[in-house]
Scaffold this motif. Structure first.
Motif, PDB file in Angstrom:
ATOM      1  N   GLU A   1       0.864  -1.079   0.120  1.00  0.00           N
ATOM      2  CA  GLU A   1      -0.047   0.075  -0.038  1.00  0.00           C
ATOM      3  C   GLU A   1       0.881   1.414   0.007  1.00  0.00           C
ATOM      4  O   GLU A   1       0.545   2.384  -0.662  1.00  0.00           O
ATOM      5  CB  GLU A   1      -0.973   0.016   1.215  1.00  0.00           C
ATOM      6  CG  GLU A   1      -1.782   1.229   1.119  1.00  0.00           C
ATOM      7  CD  GLU A   1      -2.510   1.340   2.242  1.00  0.00           C
ATOM      8  OE1 GLU A   1      -3.518   2.564   2.619  1.00  0.00           O
ATOM      9  OE2 GLU A   1      -2.651   0.278   3.129  1.00  0.00           O
TER      10      GLU A   1
ATOM     11  N   HIS B   1      -7.287  -0.528  -3.280  1.00  0.00           N
ATOM     12  CA  HIS B   1      -7.432   0.986  -2.520  1.00  0.00           C
ATOM     13  C   HIS B   1      -8.016   2.078  -3.095  1.00  0.00           C
ATOM     14  O   HIS B   1      -7.757   3.279  -2.951  1.00  0.00           O
ATOM     15  CB  HIS B   1      -5.990   1.262  -2.075  1.00  0.00           C
ATOM     16  CG  HIS B   1      -5.182   0.206  -1.013  1.00  0.00           C
ATOM     17  ND1 HIS B   1      -5.828   0.087  -0.067  1.00  0.00           N
ATOM     18  CD2 HIS B   1      -4.264  -0.809  -1.325  1.00  0.00           C
ATOM     19  CE1 HIS B   1      -4.964  -0.812   0.841  1.00  0.00           C
ATOM     20  NE2 HIS B   1      -4.180  -1.201  -0.243  1.00  0.00           N
TER      21      HIS B   1
ATOM     22  N   CYS C   1       1.314   7.134  -6.907  1.00  0.00           N
ATOM     23  CA  CYS C   1       0.557   7.909  -7.184  1.00  0.00           C
ATOM     24  C   CYS C   1       0.928   9.379  -6.801  1.00  0.00           C
ATOM     25  O   CYS C   1       0.409  10.445  -7.529  1.00  0.00           O
ATOM     26  CB  CYS C   1      -0.863   7.598  -6.446  1.00  0.00           C
ATOM     27  SG  CYS C   1      -1.357   5.988  -7.205  1.00  0.00           S
ATOM     28  N   ALA C   2       1.675   9.466  -5.566  1.00  0.00           N
ATOM     29  CA  ALA C   2       2.044  10.881  -5.113  1.00  0.00           C
ATOM     30  C   ALA C   2       3.349  11.268  -6.043  1.00  0.00           C
ATOM     31  O   ALA C   2       3.533  12.595  -5.867  1.00  0.00           O
ATOM     32  CB  ALA C   2       2.262  10.778  -3.654  1.00  0.00           C
TER      33      ALA C   2
ATOM     34  N   LEU D   1      -7.303   3.224  -6.354  1.00  0.00           N
ATOM     35  CA  LEU D   1      -6.175   4.017  -6.774  1.00  0.00           C
ATOM     36  C   LEU D   1      -5.766   3.490  -8.184  1.00  0.00           C
ATOM     37  O   LEU D   1      -4.566   3.992  -8.789  1.00  0.00           O
ATOM     38  CB  LEU D   1      -5.076   4.061  -5.683  1.00  0.00           C
ATOM     39  CG  LEU D   1      -5.331   4.870  -4.591  1.00  0.00           C
ATOM     40  CD1 LEU D   1      -4.050   4.469  -3.624  1.00  0.00           C
ATOM     41  CD2 LEU D   1      -5.521   6.440  -4.847  1.00  0.00           C
TER      42      LEU D   1
ATOM     43  N   ARG E   1       0.658   4.172  -2.961  1.00  0.00           N
ATOM     44  CA  ARG E   1       0.393   5.493  -2.474  1.00  0.00           C
ATOM     45  C   ARG E   1       1.649   6.671  -2.854  1.00  0.00           C
ATOM     46  O   ARG E   1       1.514   7.642  -3.453  1.00  0.00           O
ATOM     47  CB  ARG E   1       0.108   5.583  -1.254  1.00  0.00           C
ATOM     48  CG  ARG E   1      -1.271   4.952  -0.675  1.00  0.00           C
ATOM     49  CD  ARG E   1      -1.749   5.390   0.634  1.00  0.00           C
ATOM     50  NE  ARG E   1      -2.976   4.642   0.866  1.00  0.00           N
ATOM     51  CZ  ARG E   1      -4.247   4.973   0.400  1.00  0.00           C
ATOM     52  NH1 ARG E   1      -4.315   6.392  -0.254  1.00  0.00           N
ATOM     53  NH2 ARG E   1      -5.289   4.369   0.768  1.00  0.00           N
TER      54      ARG E   1
ATOM     55  N   GLU F   1      -5.259   6.332 -10.721  1.00  0.00           N
ATOM     56  CA  GLU F   1      -4.066   7.241 -10.008  1.00  0.00           C
ATOM     57  C   GLU F   1      -2.557   6.653 -10.517  1.00  0.00           C
ATOM     58  O   GLU F   1      -1.698   7.243 -11.182  1.00  0.00           O
ATOM     59  CB  GLU F   1      -4.260   7.750  -8.934  1.00  0.00           C
ATOM     60  CG  GLU F   1      -5.452   8.605  -8.432  1.00  0.00           C
ATOM     61  CD  GLU F   1      -6.660   8.176  -8.055  1.00  0.00           C
ATOM     62  OE1 GLU F   1      -6.858   6.840  -8.547  1.00  0.00           O
ATOM     63  OE2 GLU F   1      -7.396   8.474  -7.393  1.00  0.00           O
TER      64      GLU F   1
END
Length: 370
Positions: free
Chosen positions: A186, A218, A193-194, A220, A190, A223
């Motif tokens: 996870e 999640h 994606c960031a 996402l 993230r 993204e």
């Protein structure tokens, strides 16, 4: 020229998604100065004591197959080790000597030869589909063993049967299972994606599918796909690993020799030629490598946080031209308000050796002071 640190990957943030041989890859990247995020997308669960594997091995001994198709070096070795542990090693060796062995790639070929057996052919492009197609004209009425990776290869099995094989025995000496610590996966999703990473490495095709599954879990997926299709550098060890990425419209780096060492060399060469951005500023030549700023004539290196990095990249790419406030605000995960942008630029200035490096253009935006 800027005096870049000795580590050729200094400043770059690289994600490693593999479990097997990950220590070797991570150490190689870190020796070259990279910051590494290790987040296995899958784990390998060996099946030495799995009754299904032993039952399929007994079936292989019964039918004495005409063809043995070997797809992975690791899997072939593990299968033979498992058979030996169960007292079937000698019989299985006889099967291999009497059958026509065909291999997917050079690693599989090496494993076959290392155990004392010969191979008839190897796929030109190291793809299972190509190997099956090449064998198809000779398979009518023949029995085949397909040793494959940890995801059951239903397409290859169907193609073998369509070609006229009387029986296909599927052998998988290991299986892919979820990672021991899914929280790391996870974190990886993230971070991608960031925009917090520069490079994403893959050494198996199932790892790509597992990453996409985690993104869906999640919420996402969109993204993640946007991140993979952006400036993120994606690296695959070979064409099999690259295939699911290419199906998504992502063209990864793939070394000519499909080995881990060659993958690292290809990555180093690519980042050396394309991985940095630079612009002449009031403080001299400014170069951005990964998340680290190097300034000519100014001592030290300056690392940036995620939001600071996105803004600085946009300003650096503009080469001294004004970047509009809405365009910069859209780069911020915390929102696009004027206040959020002003705070982010303020934090960026504090991270730099001289706040004057960034100029405010009233009512328009910001620019590098060149």
């Amino acid at each position: 020229m800027i005096d870049v640190p000795a580590g050729v990957l200094s400043g770059f943030r690289i994600a490693v998604t593999s479990q097997r041989r990950s220590t070797e890859l991570i150490e190689a990247l870190q020796r070259r100065g990279a910051t590494v995020l290790h987040a296995p997308t899958l784990s390998i669960a060996p099946l030495e004591g799995d009754e299904e594997l032993l039952a399929r091995t007994r079936r292989v001994l019964e039918i004495r197959p005409d063809y043995v198709v070997v797809c992975t070096a690791y899997g072939f070795r593990r299968w033979f080790e498992c058979a030996e542990a169960a007292g079937m090693g000698d019989e299985l060796a006889e099967v291999f000597r009497s059958a026509k062995i065909h291999v997917r790639g050079p690693k599989a070929l090496g494993a076959v030869r290392a155990l004392g057996f010969d191979a008839e052919s190897m796929a030109a492009d190291e793809l299972t589909g190509t190997l099956v197609a090449e064998l198809a004209p000779d398979l009518q009425g023949k029995s085949v063993v397909l040793q494959h990776h940890g995801y059951f290869d239903t397409e290859a099995t169907a193609a073998l049967l369509r070609a006229g094989a009387t029986e296909v025995v599927k052998i998988s000496p290991y299986r892919w299972v979820p990672p021991a610590d899914p929280s790391k996966l996870e974190v990886l999703v993230r971070a991608l994606c960031a925009g917090s990473l520069d490079v994403l490495t893959f050494t198996s095709a199932p790892a790509v599918h597992a990453l996409l599954d985690a993104a869906r879990l999640h919420n996402l997926k969109d993204e993640l796909l946007a991140a993979l299709q952006s400036s993120l550098c994606t690296v695959a060890v070979g064409p099999v690993t690259a295939a699911p990425l290419r199906a998504l419209g992502i063209e990864p780096l793939v070394p000519e020799r499909h080995r881990m060492g060659a993958m690292i060399r290809t990555l180093v060469e690519h980042l050396g030629a394309n991985g940095s951005m630079e612009c002449v500023t009031m403080l001299g030549l400014c170069q951005l490598r990964g998340d680290t700023i190097h300034l000519e004539g100014v001592g030290g290196q300056y690392e940036l946080g995620d939001s600071q990095l996105r803004i600085f990249k946009a300003l650096l790419a503009a080469g001294g031209n004004v970047v509009a406030r809405p365009a910069l605000a859209a780069l911020l995960p915390e929102g696009s308000s004027d206040h959020a942008l002003d705070m982010a630029v303020s934090r960026l200035r504090r991270a730099l050796p001289d706040a004057r490096l960034i100029s405010t253009v009233v009512k328009r935006g910001y620019r590098l002071n060149t």
